[in-house]
Design a protein around this motif. Structure first.
Motif, PDB file in Angstrom:
ATOM      1  N   ALA A 128      -4.273   7.766   4.848  1.00  0.00           N
ATOM      2  CA  ALA A 128      -5.728   7.934   4.692  1.00  0.00           C
ATOM      3  C   ALA A 128      -6.489   6.933   5.551  1.00  0.00           C
ATOM      4  CB  ALA A 128      -6.123   7.781   3.229  1.00  0.00           C
ATOM      5  N   ALA A 129      -5.943   5.703   5.670  1.00  0.00           N
ATOM      6  CA  ALA A 129      -6.626   4.664   6.441  1.00  0.00           C
ATOM      7  C   ALA A 129      -6.735   5.047   7.924  1.00  0.00           C
ATOM      8  CB  ALA A 129      -5.894   3.333   6.295  1.00  0.00           C
ATOM      9  N   TRP A 160     -11.934   2.719  -3.516  1.00  0.00           N
ATOM     10  CA  TRP A 160     -10.546   3.199  -3.573  1.00  0.00           C
ATOM     11  C   TRP A 160      -9.682   2.589  -2.471  1.00  0.00           C
ATOM     12  CZ3 TRP A 160      -8.333   7.118  -0.126  1.00  0.00           C
ATOM     13  CH2 TRP A 160      -7.024   7.481  -0.497  1.00  0.00           C
ATOM     14  N   LEU A 161     -10.283   2.411  -1.294  1.00  0.00           N
ATOM     15  CA  LEU A 161      -9.501   1.962  -0.140  1.00  0.00           C
ATOM     16  C   LEU A 161     -10.236   0.834   0.601  1.00  0.00           C
ATOM     17  CD1 LEU A 161      -6.864   2.753   1.400  1.00  0.00           C
ATOM     18  CD2 LEU A 161      -8.273   4.243   2.831  1.00  0.00           C
ATOM     19  N   MET A 186       0.845  -1.206   0.000  1.00  0.00           N
ATOM     20  CA  MET A 186       0.000   0.000   0.000  1.00  0.00           C
ATOM     21  C   MET A 186       0.880   1.255   0.000  1.00  0.00           C
ATOM     22  SD  MET A 186      -2.830   1.287   2.715  1.00  0.00           S
ATOM     23  CE  MET A 186      -3.039  -0.356   3.355  1.00  0.00           C
ATOM     24  N   LYS A 216      -2.220   6.181   0.948  1.00  0.00           N
ATOM     25  CA  LYS A 216      -3.359   5.337   1.350  1.00  0.00           C
ATOM     26  C   LYS A 216      -3.213   4.915   2.800  1.00  0.00           C
ATOM     27  CE  LYS A 216      -5.138   3.386  -2.912  1.00  0.00           C
ATOM     28  NZ  LYS A 216      -5.532   2.179  -3.644  1.00  0.00           N
ATOM     29  N   SER A 217      -1.967   4.647   3.218  1.00  0.00           N
ATOM     30  CA  SER A 217      -1.821   4.201   4.605  1.00  0.00           C
ATOM     31  C   SER A 217      -2.103   5.331   5.590  1.00  0.00           C
ATOM     32  CB  SER A 217      -0.468   3.526   4.774  1.00  0.00           C
ATOM     33  OG  SER A 217       0.378   4.210   5.481  1.00  0.00           O
ATOM     34  N   THR A 277      -9.815   7.848   8.023  1.00  0.00           N
ATOM     35  CA  THR A 277     -11.187   7.574   7.576  1.00  0.00           C
ATOM     36  C   THR A 277     -12.204   7.660   8.722  1.00  0.00           C
ATOM     37  OG1 THR A 277     -10.563   5.248   7.690  1.00  0.00           O
ATOM     38  CG2 THR A 277     -10.727   6.218   5.499  1.00  0.00           C
TER      39      THR A 277
END
Ligand SMILES: [Zn+2]
Ligand SMILES: [Zn+2]
Length: 306
Positions: free
Chosen positions: A8-9, A55-56, A1, A5-6, A12
Motif C-alpha cells: 500500500a505504501a 492507518w499508515l 510492517m 501495508k508495505s 499511496t
C-alpha cells in the motif's frame, strides 16, 4: 510492517494523485460552480489522506490526533482560502482597471489558447513553478520577508493539515504571484483552476504523514513528501532547498535541489521560533515580528541563566 501495508505504501502517491485528478475532472463535468467544485475536492482529498494517515503513518509519533496545533492548522487553512480569494479578487479589479491598456481583453494575449488543455496546463506549470520558486526563495533569503512565511515552518511535525497552514497574507501574495502572470499572459480560467487543483492536491500529499514509498528518480522530478519534508528541516544549513511547488525543474536549474534519500531528516521546524501558540498572536506575528523576536531572545537568556 505487514506485506499489505508495505505494498500500500508504494501505491499511496500514484493512486491518490491520479485518482484525485480523475475525480476532479469528472466532478467538473457535472456542471457545478468550478470554485466550489475545487473546494469540495480539496476538502475530500484532505479528509481521505487524514484518515489514511491514521492507518499508515510514516512517523507514528507525528499523528495529527496528538498535535495541539491541529485546530490552529484548520483555522489558518480557512484563512488561506480567504487570502487566496482576496488575491484573486485584487487581480480581477486590477485587470478590470487596466483592461484596454494592456490589450482589449485586459491581458497581453500571449497565451497559446489554441493548444490542447493539457499542453496549456503544462506550460502554466512551468510559469507558476518559476514565479513561485523565486517568491519562496525570497521568503527564506530575505529577513524582512521571512515573518510572512515563518508560520508555515512553525511546526514540530508534518501531516496533511500542515499543507494549508499559511498566514492569510502569504496566501494572498501567493495568489497574486501564481495567478497574476498567468492572467496577464491571457491563460483561461480553466487553466488557472487546474493549476490551483494541482497545487492543492500536491501540497496535501507532500505535507502529509501518510507513508509514500517512491523510486529514487521520482524525488528528483517532483516535490514529493520526502523532498518537501527536507525543505522543512529544522537545520537550516540543510533545510533551504526544494522550493518549487509542482516540479523540481528550477531547483535543479538554480542549484537548490537536495535529494531526500541522501540526507537524514531528524526534526522539522525553525530556530529561532518566536511564534506563540495561540491563533490571534499567530495572525499578528508578521506585524509584531521584532517584538516577538525580542521576547523570544529574552526568554531564552532567562532560561540559560536559571
Ligand atoms: Zn519554505
Ligand atoms: Zn511546506
Amino acid at each position: 510492517m505487514n506485506k499489505f501495508k508495505s505494498v500500500a505504501a508504494w501505491l499511496t502517491f500514484p493512486v491518490i494523485l491520479t485518482g484525485q485528478i480523475v475525480a476532479f475532472e469528472h466532478s467538473l463535468s457535472l456542471g457545478f460552480d468550478p470554485a466550489l467544485t475545487l473546494l469540495a475536492n480539496t476538502v475530500a482529498n484532505v479528509a481521505l489522506i487524514a484518515l489514511l494517515e491514521l492507518w499508515l503513518p510514516d512517523r507514528p509519533e507525528w499523528r495529527w490526533t496528538r498535535d495541539g496545533q491541529v485546530v490552529n492548522d484548520a483555522v489558518h487553512g480557512i484563512g488561506t482560502a480567504f487570502g487566496e480569494n482576496l488575491g484573486r479578487s485584487a487581480l480581477l479589479i486590477f485587470f478590470a482597471v487596466i483592461g484596454g491598456k494592456l490589450a482589449a481583453q485586459g491581458n497581453l494575449e500571449l497565451w497559446p489558447t489554441d493548444w490542447p488543455l493539457w499542453g496549456q496546463v503544462l506550460l502554466a506549470v512551468a510559469v507558476v513553478d518559476f514565479c513561485d520558486y523565486w517568491k519562496h526563495r525570497t521568503y527564506h533569503a530575505w529577513s524582512f520577508a521571512w515573518p510572512i512565511h515563518a508560520l508555515h515552518h512553525n511546526m514540530d511535525r508534518m501531516h496533511v493539515f500542515k499543507g494549508a497552514r499559511l498566514h492569510f497574507l502569504e496566501a494572498t501574495i501567493r495568489s497574486l504571484v501564481v495567478y497574476g502572470p498567468l492572467a496577464a499572459l491571457g491563460a483561461s480560467a480553466e487553466v488557472l483552476l487546474w493549476i490551483a487543483a494541482l497545487m492543492n492536491f500536491g501540497g496535501n500529499l507532500n505535507h502529509s504523514n501518510l507513508m509514500q514509498k517512491l523510486p529514487r528518480f521520482v524525488h528528483a522530478m517532483f516535490p514529493t513528501q520526502k523532498a518537501h519534508w527536507l525543505h522543512h528541516n529544522k537545520d537550516y544549513s540543510r533545510g533551504a532547498c526544494n522550493f518549487a511547488p509542482l516540479t523540481m525543474l528550477f531547483d535543479h536549474m538554480f542549484g537548490t535541489f537536495r535529494h531526500p534519500l541522501d540526507e537524514p531528516l531528524h526534526e522539522v521546524g525553525i530556530v529561532p521560533d518566536p511564534i506563540p501558540s495561540n491563533i490571534p498572536a499567530q495572525l499578528a506575528s508578521p506585524f509584531l515580528w521584532p517584538l516577538l523576536m525580542w521576547r523570544n531572545t529574552r526568554r531564552r537568556s532567562v532560561e540559560e541563566n536559571s
